[in-house]
Design a protein around this motif. Structure first.
Motif, PDB file in Angstrom:
ATOM      1  N   ASP A 142      -6.277   1.918  -9.169  1.00 38.01           N
ATOM      2  CA  ASP A 142      -6.236   3.080 -10.462  1.00 38.01           C
ATOM      3  C   ASP A 142      -7.143   4.041  -9.854  1.00 38.01           C
ATOM      4  N   GLU A 143      -7.965   4.118  -8.523  1.00 36.30           N
ATOM      5  CA  GLU A 143      -8.779   4.945  -8.101  1.00 36.30           C
ATOM      6  C   GLU A 143      -8.022   5.649  -7.120  1.00 36.30           C
ATOM      7  N   ILE A 144      -7.103   5.173  -6.621  1.00 36.54           N
ATOM      8  CA  ILE A 144      -6.311   6.019  -5.378  1.00 36.54           C
ATOM      9  C   ILE A 144      -5.601   7.442  -5.622  1.00 36.54           C
ATOM     10  N   PRO A 145      -5.914   8.388  -4.934  1.00 33.97           N
ATOM     11  CA  PRO A 145      -5.408   9.687  -5.430  1.00 33.97           C
ATOM     12  C   PRO A 145      -3.861   9.657  -5.517  1.00 33.97           C
ATOM     13  N   SER A 146      -3.238  10.707  -6.221  1.00 30.13           N
ATOM     14  CA  SER A 146      -1.907  10.496  -6.382  1.00 30.13           C
ATOM     15  C   SER A 146      -1.223  10.943  -4.978  1.00 30.13           C
ATOM     16  N   VAL A 147      -1.972  11.899  -4.495  1.00 26.43           N
ATOM     17  CA  VAL A 147      -1.254  12.599  -3.294  1.00 26.43           C
ATOM     18  C   VAL A 147      -2.435  12.896  -2.390  1.00 26.43           C
ATOM     19  N   ILE A 148      -2.203  12.617  -1.044  1.00 28.09           N
ATOM     20  CA  ILE A 148      -3.232  13.009   0.051  1.00 28.09           C
ATOM     21  C   ILE A 148      -2.456  13.864   0.918  1.00 28.09           C
ATOM     22  N   ARG A 149      -3.417  14.434   1.787  1.00 22.97           N
ATOM     23  CA  ARG A 149      -3.190  15.333   2.792  1.00 22.97           C
ATOM     24  C   ARG A 149      -3.947  15.013   3.899  1.00 22.97           C
ATOM     25  N   ILE A 150      -3.158  14.591   5.335  1.00 22.18           N
ATOM     26  CA  ILE A 150      -3.787  14.066   6.354  1.00 22.18           C
ATOM     27  C   ILE A 150      -3.335  15.110   7.658  1.00 22.18           C
ATOM     28  N   VAL A 151      -4.197  15.257   8.114  1.00 24.46           N
ATOM     29  CA  VAL A 151      -3.760  16.289   9.460  1.00 24.46           C
ATOM     30  C   VAL A 151      -3.811  15.349  10.676  1.00 24.46           C
ATOM     31  N   VAL A 152      -2.479  15.620  11.630  1.00 26.34           N
ATOM     32  CA  VAL A 152      -2.386  14.470  12.607  1.00 26.34           C
ATOM     33  C   VAL A 152      -2.638  15.408  14.078  1.00 26.34           C
ATOM     34  N   ALA A 201      -7.280  14.097  -2.367  1.00 22.13           N
ATOM     35  CA  ALA A 201      -7.943  13.972  -0.949  1.00 22.13           C
ATOM     36  C   ALA A 201      -7.358  14.381   0.107  1.00 22.13           C
ATOM     37  N   GLY A 202      -8.173  14.837   1.177  1.00 25.20           N
ATOM     38  CA  GLY A 202      -7.719  15.306   2.505  1.00 25.20           C
ATOM     39  C   GLY A 202      -8.395  14.353   3.274  1.00 25.20           C
ATOM     40  N   GLY A 203      -7.883  14.738   4.719  1.00 21.35           N
ATOM     41  CA  GLY A 203      -8.613  14.019   5.945  1.00 21.35           C
ATOM     42  C   GLY A 203      -7.802  14.104   6.945  1.00 21.35           C
ATOM     43  N   TYR A 204      -8.008  13.316   8.191  1.00 24.95           N
ATOM     44  CA  TYR A 204      -7.609  13.495   9.401  1.00 24.95           C
ATOM     45  C   TYR A 204      -7.209  12.125  10.079  1.00 24.95           C
ATOM     46  N   ALA A 205      -6.277  11.943  10.711  1.00 26.74           N
ATOM     47  CA  ALA A 205      -5.758  10.846  11.447  1.00 26.74           C
ATOM     48  C   ALA A 205      -6.633  10.528  12.763  1.00 26.74           C
TER      49      ALA A 205
END
Length: 708
Positions: A142-152, A201-205
């Motif tokens: 229930d705490e997982i963001p609906s959508v995330i963006r990750i830069v590869v 959320a955002g992030g990177y691989a």
């Protein structure tokens, strides 16, 4: 006395009504203004309003309107305006309530995200995945963001041996971060726009992207019943892009791909900068111009071909056929271009124009513009705050209002023009269109970007005809012939036109006065200008000239309030100090946090150049810097060994260092913990006193993590 005063008010209202165009009821054109104004009031509220605040006002007004509808006088219109403002406020509040999702509050360690790809956007050598996660290590469901963006990044992008498409199930190992906060108090808030896309959320691989079988992540296929359609569409789009680049290698092919499929990954930064400086950046982004050109090309081509067959042209509604086919082709172009938000808005506007043709209505009018604006605000009220919405409708509104006025003045008569006269008239029309659109949008460009293309009119005079008569028609023909393998010739013609546009952009951008940068306009200035602009465009007769007064006042208010003396980034790794003599900012570093530095320069400096420390009243050594101004001493230690001395001699400590609790308790501190809590800081120095604003002071809305 009371009776006389009432009669004066009634007489004034009747005079105002008499100045409007007879029988046109132009007050209806203000419907989207009131509705959008209510939405803007919601977005700019300092705290989150009560969920049904707008409805609690709109409902009694609606009841009142039921009793007043038989007498549509001035009082009726005032009630309608108040109802629309309250309804717009309520619409924005409800859409905020139903949008968004869980937000990541802290940076994670190394985690594995498993989910479904919603979008794959190439960014030069890198690509960015928009993922709907199903599982994330260490985060409850229930705490997982609906959508995330990750830069590869390119270093590990080769891990994906096959192209990734929407609908693919993947596992990505990397680091997730909370969404970025504004770079300074009052700066652009990305989290507002991300909220309505569900991005939390955002992030990177850090490792290669791993493709998963459907059996490994059955939950994703159960939730996304449209995955197959979008996956097929993405494969078609990628196939078209590959065919374009194979037929037209190099920069023209990359631009052609951007114009047809929306794939901008091949565009280098230099090309984009040249197009921006020349005032031609709007030609690279698929928008109303491109969609309109596609619809226009199909519409007039169908009518021309039908005119060659008299038995069809004379006895069948060819005009409606052409409008219907243009609408279908516009929709297909929307799908092929990946349907970004500006293109969706352009399709809605173009679709209304074509629908008007199908219904035997005037194809382009202020009323049609008002309907399009109202529908867009109703569907997505957050668009009111965006640069794209404001610029596009400012340009369209100014153009339609101008040409409607000219048409009424000419009485619908058209003089007999020869070939050369028609060409000259077209050239003047393009120049006038560019001039009108540029003047109408210039204050909004300054408000959002702080940059103006001074030679944009001249560049558009050459580039727009190339785009209208060669590039887009050839691109449309290439799409039609591509299934048969005959796209090479039209694509080569398209590339020739693109090369001409790029040559114009390069030549214009090299001029020393091609563009200028200014500090961003204040909110008060753009609001004042906008009210006058709307009054000028939406009011009829000489009454509209009253709109020039607030427009001029807005331009006189172009200078923003006193800029901060000191700017501190959220990490403290970048600090800018305003020189007391020159008014220019000097930066603590030219290498780190370049995005924040660019944002500060755009907001306060009005240029791309910035000097390094120190400023005139600052002294620096190997342990940090000290600023003495207006009876205050501000220390910027970069070495912990300098902290005891700075604490003893200074009034304020600004540093990314962690200072032990109690060591400088008697001073104003803006150090590691304060920056972590408050975000970026702006500091104003007055006589022996200071004023501080932080980003966290404005974080009171749902998209900041506070519940609605």
């Amino acid at each position: 006395m009371n009776y006389s005063f009432r009669q004066q008010v009634i007489t004034s209202l009747e005079w105002f009504r008499a100045t409007q165009s007879s029988g046109n009821e132009r007050w209806i054109l203000w419907t989207p203004v009131a509705f959008g104004g209510g939405a803007a009031l919601y977005w700019t509220a300092p705290v989150e309003p009560y969920l049904f605040a707008g409805g609690s006002i709109a409902f009694p007004i609606m009841v009142l309107l039921i009793f007043l509808y038989r007498q549509p006088g001035s009082h009726f219109r005032i009630c309608v305006a108040l109802f629309l403002i309250a309804a717009g406020f309520q619409n924005a509040a409800l859409q905020t309530w139903f949008s968004g999702g869980p937000l990541l509050e802290e940076e994670t360690g190394l985690v594995t995200v498993k989910g479904e790809i919603l979008r794959n956007e190439a960014q030069g050598r890198h690509f960015r995945l928009t993922i709907r996660p199903v599982t994330i290590d260490g985060i409850a469901g229930d705490e997982i963001p609906s959508v995330i963006r990750i830069v590869v990044r390119s270093g590990i992008a080769g891990a994906a041996t096959e192209p990734l498409y929407p609908g693919d199930l993947v596992a990505v190992t990397g680091i997730l971060r909370p969404l970025p906060r504004p770079t300074h108090p009052g700066g652009f808030d990305f989290r507002l726009w991300a909220w309505f896309q569900g991005i939390g959320a955002g992030g990177y691989a850090t490792q290669p992207v791993e493709r998963l079988a459907a059996e490994e992540l059955a939950a994703a296929t159960e939730k996304s019943w449209t995955a197959g359609f979008y996956q097929s569409l993405s494969r078609i789009r990628q196939g078209i892009t590959n065919r374009i680049r194979a037929a037209v290698p190099g920069e023209p092919g990359d631009v052609a791909a951007a114009l047809i499929t929306g794939d901008r990954s091949g565009l280098d930064r230099e090309t984009q900068d040249q197009m921006r400086d020349a005032g031609l950046a709007h030609l690279l982004a698929i928008s109303g111009l491109h969609l309109g050109l596609v619809a226009t090309t199909v519409f007039f081509t169908v009518r021309f071909l039908a005119a060659l067959i008299p038995s069809i042209a004379l006895y069948y509604p060819v005009k409606k056929w052409a409008a219907f086919l243009a609408l279908v082709c516009s929709f297909l172009y929307l799908m092929i271009s990946a349907a970004p938000v500006p293109t969706q808005r352009a399709f809605l506007t173009t679709g209304l124009v074509l629908l008007a043709v199908l219904l035997n209505r005037q194809a382009l009018s202020l009323r049609l513009v008002a309907i399009a604006a109202f529908l867009i605000i109703l569907i997505s009220p957050v668009q009111v705050m965006g640069a794209s919405f404001q610029l596009s409708f400012a340009a369209v509104l100014a153009l339609v209002a101008t040409y409607e006025g000219l048409r009424h003045r000419e009485g619908g008569r058209e003089a007999g023009w020869g070939t050369l006269g028609s060409l000259g008239r077209y050239g003047l029309g393009v120049a006038a269109t560019s001039l009108i659109a540029s003047l109408a949008t210039a204050p909004f460009v300054l408000f959002h970007f702080g940059r103006l293309a001074l030679l944009g009119i001249a560049a558009n005079l050459v580039a727009v005809p190339l785009m209208a008569f060669l590039v887009m028609p050839a691109g449309l023909l290439a799409l039609v012939l591509m299934p048969f393998g005959w796209e090479a010739l039209p694509l080569s013609l398209m590339a020739w036109g693109i090369s001409g546009i790029l040559a114009v952009a390069e030549w214009v951008s090299r001029s020393s006065f091609a563009h200028t940068s200014l500090p961003l306009l204040s909110s008060q200035a753009i609001l004042t200008y906008g009210i006058g602009f709307l009054f000028l465009c939406l009011t009829a007769g000489r009454m509209r000239l009253l709109g020039l007064a607030p427009m001029m006042i807005g331009l006189f208010l172009i200078g923003s309030p006193k800029p901060p003396d000191i700017l501190v980034s959220e990490t403290g790794g970048l600090i800018a100090v305003r020189d007391s003599k020159t008014g220019e900012y000097a930066f603590s570093t030219q290498r780190r946090e370049r995005f924040a530095a660019q944002s500060w320069r755009r907001a306060y400096v009005g240029g791309d150049d910035a000097s390094a420390w120190p400023v005139s009243d600052m002294r620096c050594d190997g342990f940090g810097c000290v600023l003495r101004r207006r009876g205050l001493q501000i220390a910027f230690p970069t070495d912990s060994r300098a902290v005891p001395e700075d604490c003893a001699r200074s009034d304020v400590i600004v540093s990314p260092l962690v200072i032990p609790r109690g060591q400088c308790s008697q001073l104003t501190q803006i150090t590691f913990f304060e920056l972590r809590r408050g975000g970026a800081h702006s500091i104003w120095l007055d006589d022996a006193s200071l004023r501080i604003e932080t980003v966290s002071e404005l974080e009171t809305r749902p998209w900041h993590g506070a519940g609605p």
